[in-house]
Design a protein around this motif. Structure first.
Motif, PDB file in Angstrom:
ATOM      1  N   THR A 161       0.835  -1.194   0.000  1.00  0.00           N
ATOM      2  CA  THR A 161       0.000   0.000   0.000  1.00  0.00           C
ATOM      3  C   THR A 161       0.873   1.248   0.000  1.00  0.00           C
ATOM      4  O   THR A 161       2.018   1.232   0.447  1.00  0.00           O
ATOM      5  CB  THR A 161      -0.915   0.031   1.237  1.00  0.00           C
ATOM      6  OG1 THR A 161      -0.104  -0.013   2.425  1.00  0.00           O
ATOM      7  CG2 THR A 161      -1.875  -1.138   1.235  1.00  0.00           C
ATOM      8  N   GLY A 162       0.311   2.331  -0.521  1.00  0.00           N
ATOM      9  CA  GLY A 162       0.994   3.615  -0.491  1.00  0.00           C
ATOM     10  C   GLY A 162       2.213   3.683  -1.382  1.00  0.00           C
ATOM     11  O   GLY A 162       3.155   4.419  -1.094  1.00  0.00           O
ATOM     12  N   THR A 163       2.212   2.936  -2.475  1.00  0.00           N
ATOM     13  CA  THR A 163       3.365   2.897  -3.367  1.00  0.00           C
ATOM     14  C   THR A 163       2.926   3.161  -4.807  1.00  0.00           C
ATOM     15  O   THR A 163       1.740   3.114  -5.135  1.00  0.00           O
ATOM     16  CB  THR A 163       4.053   1.524  -3.320  1.00  0.00           C
ATOM     17  OG1 THR A 163       3.131   0.526  -3.804  1.00  0.00           O
ATOM     18  CG2 THR A 163       4.478   1.166  -1.903  1.00  0.00           C
ATOM     19  N   SER A 164       3.913   3.401  -5.665  1.00  0.00           N
ATOM     20  CA  SER A 164       3.616   3.567  -7.084  1.00  0.00           C
ATOM     21  C   SER A 164       3.031   2.295  -7.674  1.00  0.00           C
ATOM     22  O   SER A 164       2.235   2.341  -8.616  1.00  0.00           O
ATOM     23  CB  SER A 164       4.879   3.973  -7.843  1.00  0.00           C
ATOM     24  OG  SER A 164       5.931   3.062  -7.602  1.00  0.00           O
ATOM     25  N   SER A 165       3.390   1.149  -7.108  1.00  0.00           N
ATOM     26  CA  SER A 165       2.842  -0.119  -7.592  1.00  0.00           C
ATOM     27  C   SER A 165       1.340  -0.208  -7.320  1.00  0.00           C
ATOM     28  O   SER A 165       0.580  -0.730  -8.146  1.00  0.00           O
ATOM     29  CB  SER A 165       3.565  -1.293  -6.929  1.00  0.00           C
ATOM     30  OG  SER A 165       4.926  -1.308  -7.283  1.00  0.00           O
ATOM     31  N   GLN A 166       0.902   0.290  -6.173  1.00  0.00           N
ATOM     32  CA  GLN A 166      -0.534   0.298  -5.890  1.00  0.00           C
ATOM     33  C   GLN A 166      -1.261   1.255  -6.834  1.00  0.00           C
ATOM     34  O   GLN A 166      -2.361   0.962  -7.310  1.00  0.00           O
ATOM     35  CB  GLN A 166      -0.797   0.693  -4.437  1.00  0.00           C
ATOM     36  CG  GLN A 166      -2.279   0.594  -4.061  1.00  0.00           C
ATOM     37  CD  GLN A 166      -2.571   1.092  -2.656  1.00  0.00           C
ATOM     38  OE1 GLN A 166      -1.809   1.882  -2.101  1.00  0.00           O
ATOM     39  NE2 GLN A 166      -3.664   0.638  -2.079  1.00  0.00           N
ATOM     40  N   TYR A 167      -0.652   2.388  -7.106  1.00  0.00           N
ATOM     41  CA  TYR A 167      -1.215   3.338  -8.069  1.00  0.00           C
ATOM     42  C   TYR A 167      -1.344   2.683  -9.443  1.00  0.00           C
ATOM     43  O   TYR A 167      -2.351   2.839 -10.142  1.00  0.00           O
ATOM     44  CB  TYR A 167      -0.300   4.560  -8.120  1.00  0.00           C
ATOM     45  CG  TYR A 167      -0.671   5.634  -9.116  1.00  0.00           C
ATOM     46  CD1 TYR A 167      -1.949   6.167  -9.183  1.00  0.00           C
ATOM     47  CD2 TYR A 167       0.298   6.153  -9.973  1.00  0.00           C
ATOM     48  CE1 TYR A 167      -2.265   7.180 -10.084  1.00  0.00           C
ATOM     49  CE2 TYR A 167      -0.005   7.165 -10.872  1.00  0.00           C
ATOM     50  CZ  TYR A 167      -1.287   7.667 -10.926  1.00  0.00           C
ATOM     51  OH  TYR A 167      -1.592   8.664 -11.814  1.00  0.00           O
ATOM     52  N   ASN A 168      -0.320   1.932  -9.830  1.00  0.00           N
ATOM     53  CA  ASN A 168      -0.333   1.168 -11.078  1.00  0.00           C
ATOM     54  C   ASN A 168      -1.496   0.174 -11.080  1.00  0.00           C
ATOM     55  O   ASN A 168      -2.263   0.073 -12.057  1.00  0.00           O
ATOM     56  CB  ASN A 168       1.007   0.441 -11.200  1.00  0.00           C
ATOM     57  CG  ASN A 168       1.214  -0.289 -12.509  1.00  0.00           C
ATOM     58  OD1 ASN A 168       2.292  -0.839 -12.740  1.00  0.00           O
ATOM     59  ND2 ASN A 168       0.239  -0.324 -13.390  1.00  0.00           N
ATOM     60  N   LEU A 169      -1.635  -0.559  -9.982  1.00  0.00           N
ATOM     61  CA  LEU A 169      -2.718  -1.535  -9.862  1.00  0.00           C
ATOM     62  C   LEU A 169      -4.080  -0.870 -10.005  1.00  0.00           C
ATOM     63  O   LEU A 169      -4.952  -1.348 -10.746  1.00  0.00           O
ATOM     64  CB  LEU A 169      -2.620  -2.249  -8.512  1.00  0.00           C
ATOM     65  CG  LEU A 169      -3.811  -3.136  -8.127  1.00  0.00           C
ATOM     66  CD1 LEU A 169      -3.972  -4.295  -9.104  1.00  0.00           C
ATOM     67  CD2 LEU A 169      -3.657  -3.645  -6.695  1.00  0.00           C
ATOM     68  N   ASP A 170      -4.266   0.246  -9.310  1.00  0.00           N
ATOM     69  CA  ASP A 170      -5.559   0.929  -9.351  1.00  0.00           C
ATOM     70  C   ASP A 170      -5.871   1.448 -10.755  1.00  0.00           C
ATOM     71  O   ASP A 170      -7.025   1.432 -11.199  1.00  0.00           O
ATOM     72  CB  ASP A 170      -5.578   2.080  -8.347  1.00  0.00           C
ATOM     73  CG  ASP A 170      -5.588   1.592  -6.900  1.00  0.00           C
ATOM     74  OD1 ASP A 170      -5.838   0.390  -6.689  1.00  0.00           O
ATOM     75  OD2 ASP A 170      -5.336   2.400  -5.996  1.00  0.00           O
ATOM     76  N   GLY A 171      -4.836   1.918 -11.459  1.00  0.00           N
ATOM     77  CA  GLY A 171      -5.041   2.366 -12.833  1.00  0.00           C
ATOM     78  C   GLY A 171      -5.427   1.222 -13.749  1.00  0.00           C
ATOM     79  O   GLY A 171      -6.288   1.368 -14.630  1.00  0.00           O
ATOM     80  N   TRP A 172      -4.794   0.073 -13.549  1.00  0.00           N
ATOM     81  CA  TRP A 172      -5.110  -1.125 -14.339  1.00  0.00           C
ATOM     82  C   TRP A 172      -6.548  -1.570 -14.080  1.00  0.00           C
ATOM     83  O   TRP A 172      -7.307  -1.834 -15.022  1.00  0.00           O
ATOM     84  CB  TRP A 172      -4.120  -2.227 -13.984  1.00  0.00           C
ATOM     85  CG  TRP A 172      -4.296  -3.529 -14.704  1.00  0.00           C
ATOM     86  CD1 TRP A 172      -4.180  -3.756 -16.045  1.00  0.00           C
ATOM     87  CD2 TRP A 172      -4.587  -4.797 -14.106  1.00  0.00           C
ATOM     88  NE1 TRP A 172      -4.379  -5.090 -16.329  1.00  0.00           N
ATOM     89  CE2 TRP A 172      -4.634  -5.757 -15.149  1.00  0.00           C
ATOM     90  CE3 TRP A 172      -4.804  -5.219 -12.797  1.00  0.00           C
ATOM     91  CZ2 TRP A 172      -4.895  -7.108 -14.922  1.00  0.00           C
ATOM     92  CZ3 TRP A 172      -5.049  -6.565 -12.560  1.00  0.00           C
ATOM     93  CH2 TRP A 172      -5.102  -7.492 -13.614  1.00  0.00           C
ATOM     94  N   LEU A 173      -6.941  -1.621 -12.820  1.00  0.00           N
ATOM     95  CA  LEU A 173      -8.313  -2.007 -12.483  1.00  0.00           C
ATOM     96  C   LEU A 173      -9.315  -1.035 -13.100  1.00  0.00           C
ATOM     97  O   LEU A 173     -10.371  -1.439 -13.606  1.00  0.00           O
ATOM     98  CB  LEU A 173      -8.491  -2.035 -10.963  1.00  0.00           C
ATOM     99  CG  LEU A 173      -7.712  -3.102 -10.194  1.00  0.00           C
ATOM    100  CD1 LEU A 173      -7.846  -2.870  -8.694  1.00  0.00           C
ATOM    101  CD2 LEU A 173      -8.182  -4.504 -10.565  1.00  0.00           C
ATOM    102  N   GLY A 174      -8.981   0.242 -13.058  1.00  0.00           N
ATOM    103  CA  GLY A 174      -9.885   1.256 -13.588  1.00  0.00           C
ATOM    104  C   GLY A 174     -10.155   1.103 -15.071  1.00  0.00           C
ATOM    105  O   GLY A 174     -11.216   1.518 -15.563  1.00  0.00           O
ATOM    106  N   MET A 175      -9.232   0.502 -15.801  1.00  0.00           N
ATOM    107  CA  MET A 175      -9.433   0.297 -17.231  1.00  0.00           C
ATOM    108  C   MET A 175     -10.583  -0.668 -17.506  1.00  0.00           C
ATOM    109  O   MET A 175     -11.161  -0.676 -18.596  1.00  0.00           O
ATOM    110  CB  MET A 175      -8.147  -0.218 -17.881  1.00  0.00           C
ATOM    111  CG  MET A 175      -6.979   0.741 -17.768  1.00  0.00           C
ATOM    112  SD  MET A 175      -5.536   0.230 -18.722  1.00  0.00           S
ATOM    113  CE  MET A 175      -6.088   0.661 -20.385  1.00  0.00           C
ATOM    114  N   PHE A 176     -10.926  -1.476 -16.501  1.00  0.00           N
ATOM    115  CA  PHE A 176     -12.021  -2.438 -16.648  1.00  0.00           C
ATOM    116  C   PHE A 176     -13.239  -2.041 -15.816  1.00  0.00           C
ATOM    117  O   PHE A 176     -14.153  -2.844 -15.614  1.00  0.00           O
ATOM    118  CB  PHE A 176     -11.541  -3.837 -16.229  1.00  0.00           C
ATOM    119  CG  PHE A 176     -10.200  -4.202 -16.784  1.00  0.00           C
ATOM    120  CD1 PHE A 176      -9.974  -4.208 -18.154  1.00  0.00           C
ATOM    121  CD2 PHE A 176      -9.137  -4.508 -15.937  1.00  0.00           C
ATOM    122  CE1 PHE A 176      -8.724  -4.523 -18.673  1.00  0.00           C
ATOM    123  CE2 PHE A 176      -7.894  -4.824 -16.441  1.00  0.00           C
ATOM    124  CZ  PHE A 176      -7.687  -4.833 -17.813  1.00  0.00           C
TER     125      PHE A 176
END
Length: 361
Positions: A161-176
């Motif tokens: 949590t609280g990392t660029s990787s989580q931001y990446n994950l959230d962006g990926w999820l948002g695409m769907f």
């Protein structure tokens, strides 16, 4: 100048809402003069974490660049940016050199962004080569993004949590059309998540360097590249508490001069950068192979004076996008979002280097 490195072995969890503000602990206040009238600065407490943006800081210390300018710098080592945020809020440190997590200190209105250190890349959401997520592919700016709402919903993803990787994950999820509420996100320590994933745990991992290089070498597939899923070119940053900016500006200008001098030197010499980086990471608990470090150097550019002088450079641009994203996700309150752009103080680095550039906001 003396050096003190405090090892923070446990990652501090990032709160889902904004940091409420700075604590009540005592604060260093600036400088005095000695008997000869020479200026003596108080200790400047700098929070760090083991990533490339702190290699110039360590090199500047080792070469005596801070001391040459009369600065009295102490380093405090943290496991991640979440811990740095909490230390800034508690007034335990004066400056933080970190990455995306600093968005929460900026949005809280208690810190200013005074510099950017490097462009951070080579991140993604990785899945196994037999994952059904790979059955659905979409092209985004020439890069393949894998997944669909049906194949992604309900999966287990490992990360921090609280990392660029989580931001990446959230962006990926948002695409769907999905959010973290539609999956199980397991917060696991950096490196431990990689070990768990390789042993068969989880369906995906939100990974950063050097683990992304290792995953690709083992045949795992990047289902969601950072840049395409977030539409952001991520830059790591340097922040300082508001009181420090107001009361100790001269020291911050000198700090940035020494930091940038070191950054320019290691950026211009590939072998110097390699050796300095390998030593820094090893001394702070992260062992890189030669191949992983060479790969990291290829994908991460330091933000040099020449980079900042380019016509496309805009100070703080990435943080504006990240702030908007977290506001849309409910992790930054709408009324706090304007604090992000208001926190950009480019004047310190501009004075340190004698250059000008555009500022986001």
């Amino acid at each position: 100048m003396k050096k003190r490195v405090l090892a923070m072995l446990l990652s501090m969890a990032m709160t889902a809402t904004l940091l409420a503000g700075c604590g009540s602990s005592s604060d260093s206040t600036g400088d005095t003069t000695d008997g000869d009238g020479a200026k003596e600065y108080d200790v400047l407490r700098v929070a760090m974490m083991p990533f490339g943006g702190n290699v110039p800081a360590q090199y500047a210390y080792d070469q005596g660049y801070f001391e040459e300018l009369g600065l009295n710098v102490e380093f405090y080592q943290f496991a991640n940016g979440a811990g740095i945020n909490e230390a800034l809020a508690a007034k335990e440190v004066d400056v933080g050199v970190s990455g995306l997590a600093m968005i929460f200190s900026l949005a809280s209105g208690t810190c200013k962004m005074i510099g950017e250190s490097q462009v951070s890349s080579a991140m993604g959401v990785y899945v196994r080569p037999d994952s059904p997520i790979l059955d659905h592919a979409t092209e985004v700016d020439g890069t393949t993004i894998y997944g669909s709402a049906d194949t992604v919903k309900g999966i287990t993803v490992l990360g921090q949590t609280g990392t660029s990787s989580q931001y990446n994950l959230d962006g990926w999820l948002g695409m769907f059309g999905l959010t973290e509420a539609d999956i199980e996100f397991v917060n696991v320590g950096l490196g431990t998540d990689m070990t768990a994933f390789l042993s068969g745990e989880g369906d995906a991992i939100a990974a950063s360097r050097p683990y992304t290089f290792q995953l690709e070498a083992e045949g795992y597939v990047n289902a969601g590249n950072f840049e395409q899923t977030t539409d952001t070119v991520l830059t790591d940053v340097i922040v300082a508490r508001n009181e420090v900016v107001e009361e100790r500006r001269e020291e911050l200008v000198l700090f940035m001069q020494a930091y940038e001098k070191a950054l320019e030197e290691i950026s211009a010499d590939e072998e110097l950068r390699y050796n300095t980086s390998m030593d820094y990471f090893k001394n702070n608990g992260r062992d890189y192979s030669e191949e992983d470090m060479r790969n990291e150097m290829k994908v991460n550019d330091y933000i040099t004076t020449a980079y900042m002088s380019g016509e496309d450079y805009v100070f703080g641009n990435a943080m504006v996008k990240i702030g908007q994203f977290y506001s849309d996700c409910g992790q930054i309150e709408p009324e706090a979002l304007p604090n992000v752009a208001a926190s950009f103080d480019a004047s310190i680095i501009q004075e340190a280097l004698g250059i000008t550039f555009d500022v986001a906001g």
